[in-house]
Design a protein around this motif. Structure first.
Motif, PDB file in Angstrom:
ATOM      1  N   ALA A 179       0.818  -1.214   0.000  1.00  0.00           N
ATOM      2  CA  ALA A 179       0.000   0.000   0.000  1.00  0.00           C
ATOM      3  C   ALA A 179       0.855   1.270   0.000  1.00  0.00           C
ATOM      4  O   ALA A 179       0.331   2.369  -0.198  1.00  0.00           O
ATOM      5  CB  ALA A 179      -0.933  -0.001   1.221  1.00  0.00           C
ATOM      6  N   LEU A 180       2.157   1.121   0.216  1.00  0.00           N
ATOM      7  CA  LEU A 180       3.058   2.273   0.183  1.00  0.00           C
ATOM      8  C   LEU A 180       3.314   2.692  -1.259  1.00  0.00           C
ATOM      9  O   LEU A 180       3.085   1.919  -2.193  1.00  0.00           O
ATOM     10  CB  LEU A 180       4.381   1.901   0.863  1.00  0.00           C
ATOM     11  CG  LEU A 180       4.304   1.560   2.361  1.00  0.00           C
ATOM     12  CD1 LEU A 180       5.652   1.033   2.850  1.00  0.00           C
ATOM     13  CD2 LEU A 180       3.878   2.766   3.181  1.00  0.00           C
ATOM     14  N   PRO A 181       3.786   3.937  -1.480  1.00  0.00           N
ATOM     15  CA  PRO A 181       4.105   4.359  -2.846  1.00  0.00           C
ATOM     16  C   PRO A 181       5.087   3.407  -3.512  1.00  0.00           C
ATOM     17  O   PRO A 181       6.000   2.883  -2.875  1.00  0.00           O
ATOM     18  CB  PRO A 181       4.726   5.750  -2.638  1.00  0.00           C
ATOM     19  CG  PRO A 181       4.124   6.245  -1.354  1.00  0.00           C
ATOM     20  CD  PRO A 181       3.982   5.022  -0.486  1.00  0.00           C
ATOM     21  N   GLU A 182       4.898   3.164  -4.807  1.00  0.00           N
ATOM     22  CA  GLU A 182       5.711   2.175  -5.515  1.00  0.00           C
ATOM     23  C   GLU A 182       7.191   2.527  -5.526  1.00  0.00           C
ATOM     24  O   GLU A 182       8.045   1.637  -5.629  1.00  0.00           O
ATOM     25  CB  GLU A 182       5.203   2.002  -6.951  1.00  0.00           C
ATOM     26  CG  GLU A 182       3.848   1.325  -7.030  1.00  0.00           C
ATOM     27  CD  GLU A 182       3.465   0.971  -8.457  1.00  0.00           C
ATOM     28  OE1 GLU A 182       4.386   0.830  -9.307  1.00  0.00           O
ATOM     29  OE2 GLU A 182       2.265   0.835  -8.726  1.00  0.00           O
ATOM     30  N   GLU A 183       7.522   3.806  -5.392  1.00  0.00           N
ATOM     31  CA  GLU A 183       8.932   4.203  -5.396  1.00  0.00           C
ATOM     32  C   GLU A 183       9.606   4.011  -4.038  1.00  0.00           C
ATOM     33  O   GLU A 183      10.819   4.218  -3.900  1.00  0.00           O
ATOM     34  CB  GLU A 183       9.081   5.668  -5.832  1.00  0.00           C
ATOM     35  CG  GLU A 183       8.444   6.685  -4.895  1.00  0.00           C
ATOM     36  CD  GLU A 183       6.984   6.990  -5.228  1.00  0.00           C
ATOM     37  OE1 GLU A 183       6.487   8.038  -4.756  1.00  0.00           O
ATOM     38  OE2 GLU A 183       6.357   6.181  -5.943  1.00  0.00           O
ATOM     39  N   THR A 184       8.846   3.582  -3.044  1.00  0.00           N
ATOM     40  CA  THR A 184       9.408   3.384  -1.712  1.00  0.00           C
ATOM     41  C   THR A 184      10.523   2.341  -1.741  1.00  0.00           C
ATOM     42  O   THR A 184      10.354   1.239  -2.258  1.00  0.00           O
ATOM     43  CB  THR A 184       8.319   2.918  -0.726  1.00  0.00           C
ATOM     44  OG1 THR A 184       7.278   3.901  -0.687  1.00  0.00           O
ATOM     45  CG2 THR A 184       8.899   2.721   0.673  1.00  0.00           C
ATOM     46  N   ILE A 185      11.677   2.696  -1.172  1.00  0.00           N
ATOM     47  CA  ILE A 185      12.801   1.765  -1.069  1.00  0.00           C
ATOM     48  C   ILE A 185      12.534   0.813   0.094  1.00  0.00           C
ATOM     49  O   ILE A 185      12.177   1.233   1.191  1.00  0.00           O
ATOM     50  CB  ILE A 185      14.117   2.524  -0.834  1.00  0.00           C
ATOM     51  CG1 ILE A 185      14.387   3.502  -1.980  1.00  0.00           C
ATOM     52  CG2 ILE A 185      15.285   1.547  -0.677  1.00  0.00           C
ATOM     53  CD1 ILE A 185      15.503   4.485  -1.691  1.00  0.00           C
ATOM     54  N   VAL A 186      12.700  -0.475  -0.155  1.00  0.00           N
ATOM     55  CA  VAL A 186      12.531  -1.497   0.872  1.00  0.00           C
ATOM     56  C   VAL A 186      13.911  -1.869   1.399  1.00  0.00           C
ATOM     57  O   VAL A 186      14.742  -2.415   0.671  1.00  0.00           O
ATOM     58  CB  VAL A 186      11.816  -2.740   0.318  1.00  0.00           C
ATOM     59  CG1 VAL A 186      11.654  -3.789   1.420  1.00  0.00           C
ATOM     60  CG2 VAL A 186      10.459  -2.364  -0.274  1.00  0.00           C
ATOM     61  N   LEU A 187      14.146  -1.547   2.666  1.00  0.00           N
ATOM     62  CA  LEU A 187      15.415  -1.855   3.323  1.00  0.00           C
ATOM     63  C   LEU A 187      15.193  -3.076   4.196  1.00  0.00           C
ATOM     64  O   LEU A 187      14.667  -2.993   5.302  1.00  0.00           O
ATOM     65  CB  LEU A 187      15.897  -0.646   4.125  1.00  0.00           C
ATOM     66  CG  LEU A 187      16.126   0.618   3.272  1.00  0.00           C
ATOM     67  CD1 LEU A 187      16.505   1.798   4.150  1.00  0.00           C
ATOM     68  CD2 LEU A 187      17.198   0.361   2.215  1.00  0.00           C
ATOM     69  N   SER A 188      15.594  -4.219   3.676  1.00  0.00           N
ATOM     70  CA  SER A 188      15.277  -5.505   4.281  1.00  0.00           C
ATOM     71  C   SER A 188      16.317  -5.919   5.316  1.00  0.00           C
ATOM     72  O   SER A 188      17.415  -5.370   5.384  1.00  0.00           O
ATOM     73  CB  SER A 188      15.187  -6.581   3.197  1.00  0.00           C
ATOM     74  OG  SER A 188      14.249  -6.227   2.209  1.00  0.00           O
ATOM     75  N   GLY A 189      15.946  -6.944   6.087  1.00  0.00           N
ATOM     76  CA  GLY A 189      16.828  -7.450   7.121  1.00  0.00           C
ATOM     77  C   GLY A 189      18.004  -8.245   6.594  1.00  0.00           C
ATOM     78  O   GLY A 189      18.974  -8.479   7.321  1.00  0.00           O
ATOM     79  N   HIS A 190      17.940  -8.674   5.339  1.00  0.00           N
ATOM     80  CA  HIS A 190      19.037  -9.404   4.710  1.00  0.00           C
ATOM     81  C   HIS A 190      19.044  -9.034   3.230  1.00  0.00           C
ATOM     82  O   HIS A 190      17.986  -8.836   2.625  1.00  0.00           O
ATOM     83  CB  HIS A 190      18.874 -10.919   4.848  1.00  0.00           C
ATOM     84  CG  HIS A 190      18.789 -11.396   6.267  1.00  0.00           C
ATOM     85  ND1 HIS A 190      19.895 -11.790   6.981  1.00  0.00           N
ATOM     86  CD2 HIS A 190      17.727 -11.525   7.100  1.00  0.00           C
ATOM     87  CE1 HIS A 190      19.519 -12.156   8.204  1.00  0.00           C
ATOM     88  NE2 HIS A 190      18.207 -12.003   8.296  1.00  0.00           N
ATOM     89  N   GLY A 191      20.214  -8.975   2.636  1.00  0.00           N
ATOM     90  CA  GLY A 191      20.310  -8.740   1.206  1.00  0.00           C
ATOM     91  C   GLY A 191      20.215  -7.273   0.814  1.00  0.00           C
ATOM     92  O   GLY A 191      20.238  -6.371   1.650  1.00  0.00           O
TER      93      GLY A 191
END
Length: 209
Positions: A179-191
């Motif tokens: 539901a967040l804006p598509e340009e949102t960067i996903v900062l994951s726990g791994h990788g």
């Protein structure tokens, strides 16, 4: 405002430092190598304000002791995982040849809300499934979400540890993260980092749900 990723420990869990132009910072998931995280912050001449935990698995909390030995910082964690800090069975360290115990009392989060810490503002999203108290921290100013082990580039979090639930995890991703804006960067726990738009288009776990 900028973020930096520091992979730590044998599993290479991602700790993140989010810093502001005023010289302050917050620390996400110091999972191991706490002394290295401290040295990095000191080298950057930053003033840390808090430790923010996406969840309480051992590879995301194992460096807290060293960080807290340097700075007396509050630890933010969902209330459902408060007991995990001192229970190696719940935080998973008992299954991976270690005993990770954090005896510092956390500041417990309950419910979705806006969290203000100094100059930092986060929208807290409850995203259970990988663990019952998984939280994703959305920071509009940097167009990024610190998602822990909920969503990865091309994958999703595992659900075979205590409290994991596959259907709940997919629901969390679809209802909260996508539901967040598509340009949102996903900062994951791994990788590596990814974006919401890229995962909507290419993540095989998210198609057909």
């Amino acid at each position: 405002m900028k973020w930096e990723r520091i992979p730590v420990g044998p599993i290479q869990a991602n700790a993140y430092i989010l810093s502001h132009t005023d010289g302050s910072c917050v620390i996400f998931d110091p999972g191991a190598e706490g002394d290295r995280i401290v040295q990095h912050i000191e080298k950057q001449q930053l003033t840390p304000l808090a430790i923010l935990l996406t969840h309480a698995h051992f590879d995301h909390i194992g460096g807290i002791h060293e960080v807290r030995a340097k700075w007396d910082l509050p630890i933010y964690l969902h209330q459902q995982e408060k007991e995990w800090l001192t229970d190696p069975t719940l935080n998973g360290s008992a299954y991976f040849g270690g005993q990770v115990i954090v005896r510092h009392e956390p500041t417990c989060i309950a419910g979705e809300q806006t969290l203000q810490i100094g100059a930092f503002t986060f929208d807290l999203l409850e995203t259970p499934g990988h663990s019952p108290g998984s939280i994703s921290y959305y920071c509009k100013e940097v167009e990024a979400v610190f998602s822990g082990d909920v969503l990865f580039a091309g994958s999703i979090g595992r659900t075979d540890l205590p409290g994991g639930n596959y259907e709940q995890l997919l629901r969390s991703i679809h209802d909260k993260l996508l539901a967040l804006p598509e340009e949102t960067i996903v900062l994951s726990g791994h990788g590596r980092e990814t974006t919401i738009g890229a995962e909507m288009d290419t993540n095989p776990f998210l198609h057909g749900f």
